[in-house]
Design a protein around this motif. Sequence first.
Motif, PDB file in Angstrom:
ATOM      1  N   SER A 113       0.816  -1.217   0.000  1.00  0.00           N
ATOM      2  CA  SER A 113       0.000   0.000   0.000  1.00  0.00           C
ATOM      3  C   SER A 113       0.850   1.268   0.000  1.00  0.00           C
ATOM      4  CB  SER A 113      -0.909   0.020   1.236  1.00  0.00           C
ATOM      5  OG  SER A 113      -1.799  -1.062   1.212  1.00  0.00           O
ATOM      6  N   VAL A 114       2.155   1.129  -0.185  1.00  0.00           N
ATOM      7  CA  VAL A 114       3.090   2.245  -0.059  1.00  0.00           C
ATOM      8  C   VAL A 114       3.899   2.402  -1.346  1.00  0.00           C
ATOM      9  CG1 VAL A 114       5.050   3.130   1.284  1.00  0.00           C
ATOM     10  CG2 VAL A 114       3.263   1.775   2.415  1.00  0.00           C
ATOM     11  N   VAL A 115       4.046   3.654  -1.775  1.00  0.00           N
ATOM     12  CA  VAL A 115       4.888   3.968  -2.939  1.00  0.00           C
ATOM     13  C   VAL A 115       5.727   5.200  -2.619  1.00  0.00           C
ATOM     14  CG1 VAL A 115       3.325   2.949  -4.665  1.00  0.00           C
ATOM     15  CG2 VAL A 115       3.081   5.358  -4.029  1.00  0.00           C
ATOM     16  N   PRO A 116       6.839   5.382  -3.336  1.00  0.00           N
ATOM     17  CA  PRO A 116       7.642   6.587  -3.115  1.00  0.00           C
ATOM     18  C   PRO A 116       6.816   7.847  -3.357  1.00  0.00           C
ATOM     19  CG  PRO A 116       8.856   5.007  -4.444  1.00  0.00           C
ATOM     20  CD  PRO A 116       7.443   4.494  -4.336  1.00  0.00           C
ATOM     21  N   ALA A 117       7.058   8.886  -2.565  1.00  0.00           N
ATOM     22  CA  ALA A 117       6.381  10.165  -2.768  1.00  0.00           C
ATOM     23  C   ALA A 117       6.861  10.771  -4.081  1.00  0.00           C
ATOM     24  CB  ALA A 117       6.685  11.104  -1.605  1.00  0.00           C
ATOM     25  N   PRO A 118       5.987  11.459  -4.795  1.00  0.00           N
ATOM     26  CA  PRO A 118       6.409  12.092  -6.042  1.00  0.00           C
ATOM     27  C   PRO A 118       7.519  13.118  -5.799  1.00  0.00           C
ATOM     28  CG  PRO A 118       4.012  12.119  -5.844  1.00  0.00           C
ATOM     29  CD  PRO A 118       4.561  11.669  -4.522  1.00  0.00           C
ATOM     30  N   ALA A 119       8.526  13.111  -6.648  1.00  0.00           N
ATOM     31  CA  ALA A 119       9.627  14.077  -6.550  1.00  0.00           C
ATOM     32  C   ALA A 119       9.070  15.486  -6.686  1.00  0.00           C
ATOM     33  CB  ALA A 119      10.654  13.804  -7.638  1.00  0.00           C
ATOM     34  N   GLY A 120       9.628  16.413  -5.937  1.00  0.00           N
ATOM     35  CA  GLY A 120       9.248  17.810  -6.059  1.00  0.00           C
ATOM     36  C   GLY A 120       7.992  18.193  -5.299  1.00  0.00           C
ATOM     37  N   THR A 121       7.434  17.274  -4.502  1.00  0.00           N
ATOM     38  CA  THR A 121       6.253  17.607  -3.707  1.00  0.00           C
ATOM     39  C   THR A 121       6.632  17.646  -2.232  1.00  0.00           C
ATOM     40  OG1 THR A 121       5.614  15.274  -3.440  1.00  0.00           O
ATOM     41  CG2 THR A 121       4.677  16.462  -5.326  1.00  0.00           C
ATOM     42  N   ASP A 122       5.916  18.484  -1.487  1.00  0.00           N
ATOM     43  CA  ASP A 122       6.090  18.425  -0.039  1.00  0.00           C
ATOM     44  C   ASP A 122       5.113  17.382   0.499  1.00  0.00           C
ATOM     45  OD1 ASP A 122       3.538  19.656   0.314  1.00  0.00           O
ATOM     46  OD2 ASP A 122       4.439  21.641   0.490  1.00  0.00           O
ATOM     47  N   HIS A 123       5.169  17.116   1.794  1.00  0.00           N
ATOM     48  CA  HIS A 123       4.335  16.062   2.365  1.00  0.00           C
ATOM     49  C   HIS A 123       2.845  16.358   2.200  1.00  0.00           C
ATOM     50  CE1 HIS A 123       7.599  13.715   4.024  1.00  0.00           C
ATOM     51  NE2 HIS A 123       8.098  14.778   4.613  1.00  0.00           N
ATOM     52  N   ALA A 124       2.442  17.614   2.400  1.00  0.00           N
ATOM     53  CA  ALA A 124       1.022  17.950   2.279  1.00  0.00           C
ATOM     54  C   ALA A 124       0.526  17.689   0.854  1.00  0.00           C
ATOM     55  CB  ALA A 124       0.781  19.401   2.681  1.00  0.00           C
ATOM     56  N   GLU A 125       1.303  18.109  -0.140  1.00  0.00           N
ATOM     57  CA  GLU A 125       0.914  17.863  -1.533  1.00  0.00           C
ATOM     58  C   GLU A 125       0.867  16.368  -1.822  1.00  0.00           C
ATOM     59  OE1 GLU A 125       2.935  21.863  -3.502  1.00  0.00           O
ATOM     60  OE2 GLU A 125       4.143  20.063  -3.202  1.00  0.00           O
ATOM     61  N   ALA A 126       1.887  15.645  -1.393  1.00  0.00           N
ATOM     62  CA  ALA A 126       1.954  14.208  -1.670  1.00  0.00           C
ATOM     63  C   ALA A 126       0.801  13.446  -1.025  1.00  0.00           C
ATOM     64  CB  ALA A 126       3.293  13.655  -1.184  1.00  0.00           C
ATOM     65  N   SER A 127       0.329  13.927   0.130  1.00  0.00           N
ATOM     66  CA  SER A 127      -0.742  13.201   0.827  1.00  0.00           C
ATOM     67  C   SER A 127      -2.062  13.227   0.076  1.00  0.00           C
ATOM     68  CB  SER A 127      -0.945  13.770   2.240  1.00  0.00           C
ATOM     69  OG  SER A 127      -1.596  15.023   2.203  1.00  0.00           O
ATOM     70  N   THR A 128      -2.209  14.113  -0.884  1.00  0.00           N
ATOM     71  CA  THR A 128      -3.472  14.199  -1.637  1.00  0.00           C
ATOM     72  C   THR A 128      -3.508  13.275  -2.847  1.00  0.00           C
ATOM     73  OG1 THR A 128      -2.770  15.964  -3.145  1.00  0.00           O
ATOM     74  CG2 THR A 128      -3.665  16.633  -0.998  1.00  0.00           C
ATOM     75  N   LEU A 129      -2.429  12.578  -3.107  1.00  0.00           N
ATOM     76  CA  LEU A 129      -2.304  11.833  -4.354  1.00  0.00           C
ATOM     77  C   LEU A 129      -3.123  10.551  -4.429  1.00  0.00           C
ATOM     78  CD1 LEU A 129      -0.848  11.268  -7.092  1.00  0.00           C
ATOM     79  CD2 LEU A 129       0.904  10.115  -5.757  1.00  0.00           C
ATOM     80  N   LEU A 130      -2.908   9.619  -3.541  1.00  0.00           N
ATOM     81  CA  LEU A 130      -3.346   8.242  -3.784  1.00  0.00           C
ATOM     82  C   LEU A 130      -4.849   8.053  -3.905  1.00  0.00           C
ATOM     83  CD1 LEU A 130      -0.805   6.066  -1.803  1.00  0.00           C
ATOM     84  CD2 LEU A 130      -0.965   6.447  -4.242  1.00  0.00           C
ATOM     85  N   MET A 131      -5.619   8.481  -2.934  1.00  0.00           N
ATOM     86  CA  MET A 131      -7.056   8.220  -2.989  1.00  0.00           C
ATOM     87  C   MET A 131      -7.696   8.914  -4.185  1.00  0.00           C
ATOM     88  SD  MET A 131      -9.060   6.340  -1.436  1.00  0.00           S
ATOM     89  CE  MET A 131     -10.684   5.956  -1.972  1.00  0.00           C
ATOM     90  N   ASN A 132      -7.310  10.173  -4.407  1.00  0.00           N
ATOM     91  CA  ASN A 132      -7.882  10.919  -5.525  1.00  0.00           C
ATOM     92  C   ASN A 132      -7.453  10.343  -6.874  1.00  0.00           C
ATOM     93  OD1 ASN A 132      -9.339  12.973  -4.041  1.00  0.00           O
ATOM     94  ND2 ASN A 132      -7.337  13.684  -3.390  1.00  0.00           N
ATOM     95  N   ALA A 133      -6.160  10.087  -7.018  1.00  0.00           N
ATOM     96  CA  ALA A 133      -5.666   9.549  -8.287  1.00  0.00           C
ATOM     97  C   ALA A 133      -6.169   8.129  -8.523  1.00  0.00           C
ATOM     98  CB  ALA A 133      -4.136   9.586  -8.319  1.00  0.00           C
ATOM     99  N   ALA A 134      -6.225   7.306  -7.468  1.00  0.00           N
ATOM    100  CA  ALA A 134      -6.723   5.933  -7.625  1.00  0.00           C
ATOM    101  C   ALA A 134      -8.198   5.933  -8.015  1.00  0.00           C
ATOM    102  CB  ALA A 134      -6.509   5.142  -6.344  1.00  0.00           C
ATOM    103  N   THR A 135      -8.972   6.851  -7.460  1.00  0.00           N
ATOM    104  CA  THR A 135     -10.392   6.964  -7.824  1.00  0.00           C
ATOM    105  C   THR A 135     -10.534   7.327  -9.294  1.00  0.00           C
ATOM    106  OG1 THR A 135     -10.995   7.593  -5.574  1.00  0.00           O
ATOM    107  CG2 THR A 135     -12.545   8.189  -7.311  1.00  0.00           C
ATOM    108  N   ALA A 136      -9.739   8.310  -9.743  1.00  0.00           N
ATOM    109  CA  ALA A 136      -9.785   8.717 -11.150  1.00  0.00           C
ATOM    110  C   ALA A 136      -9.358   7.572 -12.068  1.00  0.00           C
ATOM    111  CB  ALA A 136      -8.885   9.938 -11.369  1.00  0.00           C
ATOM    112  N   ARG A 137      -8.265   6.879 -11.708  1.00  0.00           N
ATOM    113  CA  ARG A 137      -7.766   5.778 -12.539  1.00  0.00           C
ATOM    114  C   ARG A 137      -8.800   4.661 -12.623  1.00  0.00           C
ATOM    115  NH1 ARG A 137      -4.883   5.981 -16.435  1.00  0.00           N
ATOM    116  NH2 ARG A 137      -6.725   4.979 -17.241  1.00  0.00           N
TER     117      ARG A 137
END
Length: 199
Positions: A113-137
Motif C-alpha cells: 500500500s506504499v509507494v515513493p512520494a512524487p519528486a518535487g512535492t512536499d508532504h502535504a501535496e503528496a498526501s493528496t495523491l493516492l485516494m484521488n488519483a486511484a479513484t480517477a484511474r
Amino acid sequence: MKAIGLTTYGGPDVLRELELPTPEAGPGEVRIRVHAAAVNPTDVMMRTGGHAARLRDVPPPYVPGMDAAGVIDQIGPGVDGRLSVGQRVVALVMPVRPQGGAYAEQIVVPAESVVPAPAGTDHAEASTLLMNAATARLALDTLALPKGATVAVTGAAGAVGGYTIQLAEADGLTVVADAAPHDRDLVRGFGAGHVVDRG
C-alpha cells in the motif's frame, strides 16, 4: 503516540486527540512517521457514522484517514528491497481496520500500500495523491474508452476531477470539462481540451 480520532459519531467536535500505543511493523509491513494526512469525504462519513456497519466488530476509538505522506522509520520482515528506512513515501490506508487510519503520528500498513512520494512535492501535496488519483484511474479503467474517445469530467476543478483530466489526456482521450468562471484557467491547466460553463 498521538492520533486524532473519535469514540462517538457526530460533527467535527467529536474529533479528539488520542494517546495510542506506538505500532510496530510486522511481516510484510512498514511503519511510517506521518507528516501529512489528507482529508477525504470518506473521513467525514466515518466521523458521522456512515461506516458504522463496517466498524461493528472494531472497538473505538476510530481513527480516520485514507491518505498519508511521511517517512518510513521501520520495515518488517519479508518486505522486498523496493522500500527503505528514511524514504519519503505515500500510503493508502484503510481506516476501518482495527489499527485505524492515517490521522496518527505513526501508522503501520502493508508494504504493497506504499509507494515513493512524487519528486518535487512536499508532504502535504503528496498526501493528496493516492485516494484521488486511484479513484480517477479506477473510473477511467472501468469506462475502458478507446483512444480518441471523448469523456466528460464534472467537478473538474476538484482533486478527483483534476486527476481524471490529466489521466484521460495521457490515455489519449478528448476531455470536455465543466468549470466555474474563476476555475476555467485551472481546469485548462490540467489539460482539458474543452471547458464548458459549470451548470
